[in-house]
Design an enzyme around this catalytic site. Sequence first.
Site, PDB file in Angstrom:
ATOM      1  CD  GLU A   1      10.630  -2.473   7.015  1.00  0.00           C
ATOM      2  OE1 GLU A   1      10.040  -3.573   7.109  1.00  0.00           O
ATOM      3  OE2 GLU A   1      10.913  -1.954   5.921  1.00  0.00           O
TER       4      GLU A   1
ATOM      5  CB  ALA B   1      -2.019  -3.217  -0.480  1.00  0.00           C
TER       6      ALA B   1
ATOM      7  CD  GLU C   1      12.550  -5.570  -4.757  1.00  0.00           C
ATOM      8  OE1 GLU C   1      13.207  -5.202  -3.767  1.00  0.00           O
ATOM      9  OE2 GLU C   1      13.030  -5.705  -5.885  1.00  0.00           O
ATOM     10  CG  LEU C   2      10.956  -9.916   1.090  1.00  0.00           C
ATOM     11  CD1 LEU C   2      11.415 -11.228   1.680  1.00  0.00           C
ATOM     12  CD2 LEU C   2       9.458  -9.970   0.786  1.00  0.00           C
TER      13      LEU C   2
ATOM     14  CB  CYS D   1      11.110  -1.393   2.016  1.00  0.00           C
ATOM     15  SG  CYS D   1      11.001  -1.057   0.268  1.00  0.00           S
TER      16      CYS D   1
ATOM     17  CD1 TRP E   1      -0.169  -1.511   3.128  1.00  0.00           C
ATOM     18  CD2 TRP E   1       0.637   0.570   3.260  1.00  0.00           C
ATOM     19  NE1 TRP E   1       0.640  -1.444   4.241  1.00  0.00           N
ATOM     20  CE2 TRP E   1       1.147  -0.169   4.338  1.00  0.00           C
ATOM     21  CE3 TRP E   1       1.020   1.914   3.141  1.00  0.00           C
ATOM     22  CZ2 TRP E   1       2.013   0.369   5.285  1.00  0.00           C
ATOM     23  CZ3 TRP E   1       1.882   2.454   4.084  1.00  0.00           C
ATOM     24  CH2 TRP E   1       2.359   1.686   5.141  1.00  0.00           C
TER      25      TRP E   1
ATOM     26  CE  LYS F   1      -3.686  -9.214  -2.270  1.00  0.00           C
ATOM     27  NZ  LYS F   1      -3.864  -8.079  -1.322  1.00  0.00           N
TER      28      LYS F   1
HETATM   29  P1  ADP Z   1       2.360  -4.730   5.210  1.00  0.00           P
HETATM   30  O1  ADP Z   1       2.673  -5.221   6.577  1.00  0.00           O
HETATM   31  O2  ADP Z   1       3.263  -3.677   4.731  1.00  0.00           O
HETATM   32  O3  ADP Z   1       0.913  -4.457   4.953  1.00  0.00           O
HETATM   33  P2  ADP Z   1       2.086  -7.257   3.920  1.00  0.00           P
HETATM   34  O4  ADP Z   1       3.196  -8.176   3.570  1.00  0.00           O
HETATM   35  O5  ADP Z   1       1.121  -7.698   4.971  1.00  0.00           O
HETATM   36  O6  ADP Z   1       2.788  -5.891   4.265  1.00  0.00           O
HETATM   37  O7  ADP Z   1       1.233  -6.869   2.627  1.00  0.00           O
HETATM   38  C1  ADP Z   1       1.783  -6.716   1.346  1.00  0.00           C
HETATM   39  C2  ADP Z   1       0.847  -7.361   0.343  1.00  0.00           C
HETATM   40  O8  ADP Z   1       0.786  -8.757   0.640  1.00  0.00           O
HETATM   41  C3  ADP Z   1      -0.576  -6.855   0.378  1.00  0.00           C
HETATM   42  O9  ADP Z   1      -1.093  -6.851  -0.943  1.00  0.00           O
HETATM   43  C4  ADP Z   1      -1.284  -7.899   1.213  1.00  0.00           C
HETATM   44  O10 ADP Z   1      -2.659  -8.020   0.960  1.00  0.00           O
HETATM   45  C5  ADP Z   1      -0.576  -9.148   0.763  1.00  0.00           C
HETATM   46  N1  ADP Z   1      -0.649 -10.272   1.698  1.00  0.00           N
HETATM   47  C6  ADP Z   1      -0.741 -10.242   3.046  1.00  0.00           C
HETATM   48  N2  ADP Z   1      -0.789 -11.495   3.540  1.00  0.00           N
HETATM   49  C7  ADP Z   1      -0.717 -12.338   2.483  1.00  0.00           C
HETATM   50  C8  ADP Z   1      -0.712 -13.760   2.319  1.00  0.00           C
HETATM   51  N3  ADP Z   1      -0.778 -14.571   3.355  1.00  0.00           N
HETATM   52  N4  ADP Z   1      -0.626 -14.252   1.064  1.00  0.00           N
HETATM   53  C9  ADP Z   1      -0.542 -13.442   0.002  1.00  0.00           C
HETATM   54  N5  ADP Z   1      -0.545 -12.101   0.077  1.00  0.00           N
HETATM   55  C10 ADP Z   1      -0.630 -11.556   1.297  1.00  0.00           C
END
Ligand code: ADP
Length: 488
Positions: A390, A184, A258-259, A292, A158, A182
């Site tokens: 973070e 956010a 990209e984590l 990030c 997001w 997909k």
């Molecule tokens: P943040 O903590 O920055 O919101 P997330 O990793 O939770 O980061 O979210 C990044 C993206 O990954 C979003 O599009 C979110 O909907 C998606 N996401 C979260 N959980 C899962 C999951 N278990 N499998 C696939 N996508 C996911």
Amino acid sequence: MPTTADLQSFIFSKAYINGQWVSAESGQHFSVLNPADGTEITQVPDMGATDTRIAIEAAEKAQAEWSSLTAKQRSQYLQQWADLIEENIDVLALLLTTEQGKTLAQSQGEVRSSINYIRWSAHEAMRINGEVLPSSRSSHFEYALKLPVGVVGAITPWNFPNSMIARKVAPALAAGCAVVIKPAEDTPLSALALAHLAAAAGFPAGVFNVVTAQHGQAVGAELCANPIVRKLSFTGSTAVGKLLYEQCAPTVKKLSLELGGNAPFIVFDDADLDLAVEGALTMKFYNSGQACISVNRLFAHESIHDAFVKKLTERLQGYTLGVGTDEKATHGPLINQQALHKVTEIVDTAKQQGAQVTIGGTARTDLGPNFFDFTVLTEATPGMELFNTEIFGPVVPVYRFSTDDEVLALANDTNYGLAAYFYTENTSRTFRFGRALEYGMVGVNTTSFVSETMPFGGVKESGLGREGSQQGIEEFLETHYVCIQNKD
Ligand code: ADP
């Protein structure tokens, strides 16, 4: 400034699959909120595994036609898409600010960066060259083609809801892949607006699909498990990235991840302090610290520590928190309540562990539900919890150091390895730290390096693969070797 009617014409409340605007098979929806005031902008479909499967199958059908176009044809579609985004940049920026919170100026910058990524990919599409190989046998002719990897799944975060899509989707499309995106749950509207413009640019049905969902799990699990998807590109948290890595193992999918990051920012005793202050401000507070590559640990040499903190704090007093559409605002809110609580807890814990608040330190509920003040914490030490957290908010902890060896060890003392920055006028230090910092990207006397021409990505637990540059397209290509024997 676009009117409310202009904005409304760019708000879509359905997902986009196989060239159609569609509801979820379940009929469920979820709300998209404006983070500046918590009001509902619209609702979008809450999709699951079945909807995702339909999108993947549509992409597979479209992939055959899309990959058989010439590179020039694909390039022209991308340029047309970029032209339409450019024509509508003001309304796309307003939409971005409305769902994400950043200021209009920052949103404009983000959409501009998307255009740059798309145009870059349009050019690179025409330079996907294979190789003629020097055969070890004179009777054989051997070559290697670069072919599209196949259907691509893209899961985006997001914090940059517009440019994260461009960075993944444009090179995938350039390479000849069809995509299922997909976005956010907090910010699906920029993705849907980009789908609308992709449709207007004439992309064939099924090439560009957007599946919306309130919780990523079901859509993510299908994107990982479905053998039709040959590549998953994800930007988000390290925890979810690791889960997706596991879920992709059974189908041996290619992955780009990209984590998270834990970026060090080192100010040496010989640094140009004004330049360093500007760099720290830019890369800590841009997007209210929700990036990030944000500065997460600021190391100031003990001899310049006090002068640096003083300048930083003074400059911060010129910043204004506010609603992103307000011209006076330099920075906007955090994304949601969860983010606000997390940042508040980080600051409170640091205070309990001995950090001193030089400026800020609390939520600004007078401005709206999700605002947190610009915050500088001094007397931070590596033993504190936030050293390995973070922060993802407008909070900068300042650590003192005395020697180069000490700060190098501290900077590398993390499982993350995305971005690092240092400020020095010393050439030997520049070479030593430029190489020895265990990060995918290092800025020396600068923090503004993100562009379509650079390979963006991390090492260690910050991820796999690169976005941007020629490497960004390579991520969506397979090498296909052919060996021909001449019978005469
Ligand atoms: P943040 O903590 O920055 O919101 P997330 O990793 O939770 O980061 O979210 C990044 C993206 O990954 C979003 O599009 C979110 O909907 C998606 N996401 C979260 N959980 C899962 C999951 N278990 N499998 C696939 N996508 C996911």
